[in-house]
Scaffold this motif. Sequence first.
Motif, PDB file in Angstrom:
ATOM      1  N   SER A   1       0.853  -1.090   0.092  1.00  0.00           N
ATOM      2  CA  SER A   1       0.021   0.147  -0.066  1.00  0.00           C
ATOM      3  C   SER A   1       0.727   1.249   0.081  1.00  0.00           C
ATOM      4  O   SER A   1       2.025   1.189   0.195  1.00  0.00           O
ATOM      5  CB  SER A   1      -0.805  -0.258   0.933  1.00  0.00           C
ATOM      6  N   TYR A   2       0.344   2.296  -0.522  1.00  0.00           N
ATOM      7  CA  TYR A   2       0.948   3.668  -0.346  1.00  0.00           C
ATOM      8  C   TYR A   2       0.051   4.497   0.803  1.00  0.00           C
ATOM      9  O   TYR A   2      -0.962   4.404   0.952  1.00  0.00           O
ATOM     10  CB  TYR A   2       0.850   4.339  -1.586  1.00  0.00           C
ATOM     11  N   ASN A   3       0.896   5.379   1.387  1.00  0.00           N
ATOM     12  CA  ASN A   3       0.301   6.087   2.526  1.00  0.00           C
ATOM     13  C   ASN A   3       0.508   7.638   1.987  1.00  0.00           C
ATOM     14  O   ASN A   3       1.669   7.830   1.865  1.00  0.00           O
ATOM     15  CB  ASN A   3       1.112   5.798   3.687  1.00  0.00           C
ATOM     16  N   ILE A   4      -0.631   8.181   1.417  1.00  0.00           N
ATOM     17  CA  ILE A   4      -0.639   9.466   0.843  1.00  0.00           C
ATOM     18  C   ILE A   4      -1.462  10.485   1.376  1.00  0.00           C
ATOM     19  O   ILE A   4      -2.618   9.876   1.472  1.00  0.00           O
ATOM     20  CB  ILE A   4      -0.905   9.190  -0.689  1.00  0.00           C
ATOM     21  N   ASN A   5      -0.979  11.502   1.908  1.00  0.00           N
ATOM     22  CA  ASN A   5      -1.945  12.518   2.799  1.00  0.00           C
ATOM     23  C   ASN A   5      -2.398  11.783   3.893  1.00  0.00           C
ATOM     24  O   ASN A   5      -3.534  12.177   4.250  1.00  0.00           O
ATOM     25  CB  ASN A   5      -2.612  13.274   1.796  1.00  0.00           C
ATOM     26  N   GLY A   6      -1.811  10.864   4.610  1.00  0.00           N
ATOM     27  CA  GLY A   6      -2.278  10.161   5.652  1.00  0.00           C
ATOM     28  C   GLY A   6      -3.244   9.170   5.621  1.00  0.00           C
ATOM     29  O   GLY A   6      -3.965   8.495   6.461  1.00  0.00           O
TER      30      GLY A   6
END
Length: 180
Positions: free
Chosen positions: A72-77
């Motif tokens: 997964s990606y953590n983008i902008n929380g």
Amino acid sequence: MTEKLNVRFNINGATYSDTQCESNIEYDYDLTLATAGLLLDYFPMDNGFRISAGAYYNGNEFELTAQPQGGSYNINGITYGTAQIGSLAGLIEFDELAPYIGIGWGNTTKTKGWGFYADAGIMYQGEAQVTLTPTCGTAVTAAACTTIQHDVEVERLDLVNELSDYKIYPVVSVGVTYTF
């Protein structure tokens, strides 16, 4: 040109690849350093000391590819799975024309044969231009893709903010010369 003034042209280049975490996203990056400078040297004393000013073509850039952490990606929380974001790529560039000022040692026009030179200065390369482009997964709705693009834009602005201290780029070079 004269005993006190010289004009120089130089070309510099190098590449480097690494991985770094920025804003909770791990990026593989390829750094390309590519510059070409046209400089005017002023020799205020009767030795090799010089003051230089001019401009560089600045082709320095970073190509970025985000790597998902644990799928997964953590983008902008917000955590997005790889089914939601297929890929995230980016590019960081700076102004192509960069003024330069520096000091150095060495006068290649004074003596024939082998010589040594050294330069230290700064190049004003301006604000970083950052592009981050997500590829939404095929099952993602248009509304969800718009949300992803918004969150990626917030991350892009975070990167721009983190790079704001790099408007001025240090330039250091040493080398040997040969004058016929």
